[in-house]
Structures are given as C-alpha cells and as structure tokens.
Design an enzyme around this catalytic site. Structure first.
Site, PDB file in Angstrom:
ATOM      1  N   TYR A 184     -51.141  28.263 -36.355  1.00  0.00           N
ATOM      2  CA  TYR A 184     -49.562  28.764 -36.427  1.00  0.00           C
ATOM      3  C   TYR A 184     -48.685  27.663 -35.870  1.00  0.00           C
ATOM      4  O   TYR A 184     -47.897  27.171 -36.496  1.00  0.00           O
ATOM      5  CB  TYR A 184     -49.668  30.113 -35.560  1.00  0.00           C
ATOM      6  CG  TYR A 184     -48.189  30.786 -35.742  1.00  0.00           C
ATOM      7  CD1 TYR A 184     -47.785  31.547 -37.027  1.00  0.00           C
ATOM      8  CD2 TYR A 184     -47.194  30.489 -34.521  1.00  0.00           C
ATOM      9  CE1 TYR A 184     -46.646  32.089 -37.090  1.00  0.00           C
ATOM     10  CE2 TYR A 184     -45.920  31.176 -34.910  1.00  0.00           C
ATOM     11  CZ  TYR A 184     -45.683  31.853 -35.902  1.00  0.00           C
ATOM     12  OH  TYR A 184     -44.199  32.491 -36.071  1.00  0.00           O
ATOM     13  N   ILE A 213     -39.330  37.967 -30.931  1.00  0.00           N
ATOM     14  CA  ILE A 213     -38.425  38.894 -31.819  1.00  0.00           C
ATOM     15  C   ILE A 213     -38.884  40.128 -32.079  1.00  0.00           C
ATOM     16  O   ILE A 213     -39.958  39.974 -32.594  1.00  0.00           O
ATOM     17  CB  ILE A 213     -37.728  37.985 -33.084  1.00  0.00           C
ATOM     18  CG1 ILE A 213     -37.139  36.821 -32.872  1.00  0.00           C
ATOM     19  CG2 ILE A 213     -36.732  38.884 -33.710  1.00  0.00           C
ATOM     20  CD1 ILE A 213     -36.138  36.360 -31.809  1.00  0.00           C
TER      21      ILE A 213
HETATM   22  N1  NAD Z   1     -41.151  37.921 -34.679  1.00  0.00           N
HETATM   23  C1  NAD Z   1     -41.198  36.950 -34.065  1.00  0.00           C
HETATM   24  O1  NAD Z   1     -41.421  36.806 -32.622  1.00  0.00           O
HETATM   25  C2  NAD Z   1     -41.363  35.575 -34.626  1.00  0.00           C
HETATM   26  C3  NAD Z   1     -40.941  34.433 -33.809  1.00  0.00           C
HETATM   27  C4  NAD Z   1     -41.023  33.149 -34.225  1.00  0.00           C
HETATM   28  C5  NAD Z   1     -40.900  33.073 -35.833  1.00  0.00           C
HETATM   29  N2  NAD Z   1     -41.188  33.807 -36.502  1.00  0.00           N
HETATM   30  C6  NAD Z   1     -41.171  33.876 -37.843  1.00  0.00           C
HETATM   31  O2  NAD Z   1     -40.189  34.512 -38.555  1.00  0.00           O
HETATM   32  C7  NAD Z   1     -40.678  34.793 -39.847  1.00  0.00           C
HETATM   33  C8  NAD Z   1     -40.357  36.272 -40.499  1.00  0.00           C
HETATM   34  O3  NAD Z   1     -41.318  37.126 -39.462  1.00  0.00           O
HETATM   35  P1  NAD Z   1     -40.806  38.434 -38.973  1.00  0.00           P
HETATM   36  O4  NAD Z   1     -41.251  38.500 -37.396  1.00  0.00           O
HETATM   37  O5  NAD Z   1     -39.890  39.066 -39.606  1.00  0.00           O
HETATM   38  O6  NAD Z   1     -42.298  39.282 -39.318  1.00  0.00           O
HETATM   39  P2  NAD Z   1     -42.525  40.436 -40.481  1.00  0.00           P
HETATM   40  O7  NAD Z   1     -43.974  40.558 -40.515  1.00  0.00           O
HETATM   41  O8  NAD Z   1     -41.427  41.731 -40.205  1.00  0.00           O
HETATM   42  O9  NAD Z   1     -41.999  39.854 -41.939  1.00  0.00           O
HETATM   43  C9  NAD Z   1     -42.689  38.837 -42.508  1.00  0.00           C
HETATM   44  C10 NAD Z   1     -42.486  39.116 -43.984  1.00  0.00           C
HETATM   45  O10 NAD Z   1     -42.894  38.070 -44.746  1.00  0.00           O
HETATM   46  C11 NAD Z   1     -43.606  38.602 -45.760  1.00  0.00           C
HETATM   47  N3  NAD Z   1     -44.794  37.817 -46.167  1.00  0.00           N
HETATM   48  C12 NAD Z   1     -45.875  37.517 -45.723  1.00  0.00           C
HETATM   49  N4  NAD Z   1     -46.828  36.616 -46.054  1.00  0.00           N
HETATM   50  C13 NAD Z   1     -46.108  36.431 -47.207  1.00  0.00           C
HETATM   51  C14 NAD Z   1     -46.319  35.727 -48.462  1.00  0.00           C
HETATM   52  N5  NAD Z   1     -47.542  34.969 -48.624  1.00  0.00           N
HETATM   53  N6  NAD Z   1     -45.391  35.519 -49.501  1.00  0.00           N
HETATM   54  C15 NAD Z   1     -44.113  36.218 -49.432  1.00  0.00           C
HETATM   55  N7  NAD Z   1     -43.871  36.965 -48.399  1.00  0.00           N
HETATM   56  C16 NAD Z   1     -44.863  37.110 -47.475  1.00  0.00           C
HETATM   57  C17 NAD Z   1     -44.180  39.918 -45.257  1.00  0.00           C
HETATM   58  O11 NAD Z   1     -44.683  40.724 -46.326  1.00  0.00           O
HETATM   59  C18 NAD Z   1     -43.002  40.321 -44.555  1.00  0.00           C
HETATM   60  O12 NAD Z   1     -42.306  41.416 -45.179  1.00  0.00           O
HETATM   61  C19 NAD Z   1     -41.945  34.471 -40.183  1.00  0.00           C
HETATM   62  O13 NAD Z   1     -41.843  32.966 -40.750  1.00  0.00           O
HETATM   63  C20 NAD Z   1     -42.505  34.198 -38.629  1.00  0.00           C
HETATM   64  O14 NAD Z   1     -43.560  33.118 -38.494  1.00  0.00           O
HETATM   65  C21 NAD Z   1     -41.173  35.413 -35.937  1.00  0.00           C
END
Ligand code: NAD
Length: 255
Positions: A157, A190
């Site tokens: 990651y 988040i």
């Molecule tokens: N939540 C956190 O703490 C956090 C922190 C840092 C970064 N992020 C990043 O934020 C972004 C969004 O994450 P989130 O926390 O909202 O998670 P989430 O799981 O709520 O949303 C992620 C979305 O991406 C979609 N997805 C996954 N793989 C996919 C693919 N191959 N093609 C198309 N869609 C796909 C999922 O179906 C989902 O709807 C991610 O890139 C994650 O790495 C999240």
C-alpha cells in the site's frame, strides 16, 4: 454562479467514502458528474441521488486496473458531456493483511500495485490525453499519508501510494505549461468503510481504533467531506498556482 457550473467532473471510486463525498460535492457546486466504480449498485445509487436533487450524473462501471475499462470510461464521458475539466482519482484498495515485507503474500502485493498505482496511472494517462486535446484541466489523485512516510506491515500500500505521488509530481512538471495542473491529497485516517472494515478492522477493534484516532493531533479521524473539500479546492481556480503538490490532510499528524 456556482464554483463548478458548466464544468465536467470525473470521480473514480465514487460509490463510497471519499469518492462519494467528492462526487456529491461537485454536483452541489454545479458540475456535471461522471461517477466510476467497480461496485455498480452503490455507484448507480450515488448518481441517482445527484439526479434526484436536480444535477446531471452518469455512472460508468469500471475496474481502474483494467486499461480497457478506463478507455471506455473516458469515451463514455466525452460522448455524454464532451470534455473533462476536473478529475479526482479516488478508487483504491487497502491491504487485507499486516505482514513484514519478506512474508507479504505476493498475490496481494501485486494486486495493490495493479489497482492503486497502475490503475491510477491509466486514469491519469487517458485524462491527460483528453485534457491536452481540449486545452486544459485539473487532476487530483487521492494518495495517502502512506505515500509520504513508510508504513510497517503495509508495504505494498505504501509503495503504491509513494508511486502515485511520484507520478503526480512528474506529470505536474511535464504539463505545467499546458494549462493542466495535477496534485495529490494524502489523508491520514478518514472514517470510511475502507478503514473501519479493512486491514485493521477498526470497527471491531477498540484498541486499534483509539490508535488510529490518536495519530491525528486533533485526536479524531477525518471525515470524507474534509478530504472532498480539499480535492475540490485543488480542482478549482482558487488553487491556480498550485501543481505537483502532495498535500497531507492529516489533522496535524505531520505538524
Ligand atoms: N479512509 C482512509 O483512512 C484513507 C486514508 C488515506 C487514503 N485513502 C485513500 O482514499 C481513497 C478512497 O478510499 P475510501 O477510504 O473512501 O474507501 P472506500 O472503500 O469507502 O471507497 C473506495 C471505493 O473505491 C472503489 N474501488 C476499489 N477498487 C476499485 C477498482 N479496481 N476500480 C474502481 N473502483 C474501485 C470501491 O468500490 C469503493 O467504492 C483510496 O484510494 C484510499 O487508498 C483512504
């Protein structure tokens, strides 16, 4: 006039979490929104929510790790709305296990690189192609704090998100004189399904939850809207002199 009126915004990962908040915010601020996600029912539901409140939205099923899906996504966007002014690349996956590098399951390692890094690169590559044709645009990639510092037991990651930041900085330089800006947001914890039900299962583990909360100086997790707000600002004219920036959205964690 609303901030994104007459603009077309493309959001990947729009079915959930940060992507969902970003898509809804673009719609509220006047944009026509294209939502892409591998999860179809939830993605279509967000598009429906936008249409129900008077906005215009198209949902396109899409796995960002598949080149053909991204080509189709861009094609559908242009067919429907004619251009892409703003793109927020939010789709991503977390690891399923916590393991040191030498023990990390190889298949999982490769999958995270394929989705988070290669998939984001496909998105950026074809968005840039379109933006060059139309004469400009803005791109934001949702990276992570794990793109700024190492994360033990979470190496694929962290490697994928460091890769995203490298892609963003390199592209920012390449297109700086082409009226195309590209930036990243790097959130810490988040409150979304990814973190609550993902690798550390915070929803079921009060000790890990408290650790995740304490990491931020504000002693709370961020909300998806607080990342969406930064992504929209980076897509807006208010950030017109900012490109190649990988901005921590971290409640003071890295202060
Ligand atoms: N939540 C956190 O703490 C956090 C922190 C840092 C970064 N992020 C990043 O934020 C972004 C969004 O994450 P989130 O926390 O909202 O998670 P989430 O799981 O709520 O949303 C992620 C979305 O991406 C979609 N997805 C996954 N793989 C996919 C693919 N191959 N093609 C198309 N869609 C796909 C999922 O179906 C989902 O709807 C991610 O890139 C994650 O790495 C999240």
């Amino acid at each position: 006039m609303k901030r994104f009126e007459q603009k077309v915004a493309l959001v990947t990962g729009a079915a959930s979490g940060i992507g969902r908040a970003t898509a809804l915010s673009f719609a509220q601020e006047g944009a026509n929104v294209v939502l892409a996600d591998v999860t179809q029912e939830a993605g279509e539901a967000v598009a429906q929510e936008i249409r129900a409140s008077g906005g215009d939205a198209l949902f396109v099923p899409c796995n960002i790790g598949e080149r053909a899906d991204i080509v189709n996504l861009i094609h559908q966007t242009i067919q429907t709305f004619g251009r892409i002014d703003c793109a927020v690349n939010c789709a991503g996956i977390a690891g399923k296990v916590s393991k040191p590098v030498h023990e990390y399951p190889e298949e999982d390692w490769l999958q995270q690189i394929q989705i988070n890094l290669v998939g984001t690169w496909y998105c950026v590559k074809f968005q840039l192609e379109q933006m060059l044709t139309q004469g400009g645009g803005t791109i934001v990639c949702v990276s992570s704090a794990a793109g700024l510092v190492g994360q033990p037991e979470n190496s694929p990651y962290a490697a994928s998100k460091h890769g995203v930041n490298g892609l963003v900085k390199s592209a920012a330089i390449e297109y700086a004189t082409k009226n195309i800006r590209i930036n990243a947001v790097c959130p810490t914890a988040i409150e979304t399904p990814m973190i609550m039900h993902g690798r550390r299962k915070l929803a079921e583990n009060p000790e890990a939850l408290q650790q995740a909360i304490n990491f931020q100086r504000m002693k709370r997790m961020g909300q998806p809207q607080e990342v969406a707000d930064v992504a929209l600002w980076l897509c807006s004219d208010q950030s017109s002199f900012i490109t190649g920036h990988c901005m921590a959205v971290d409640g003071g964690a890295f202060a």
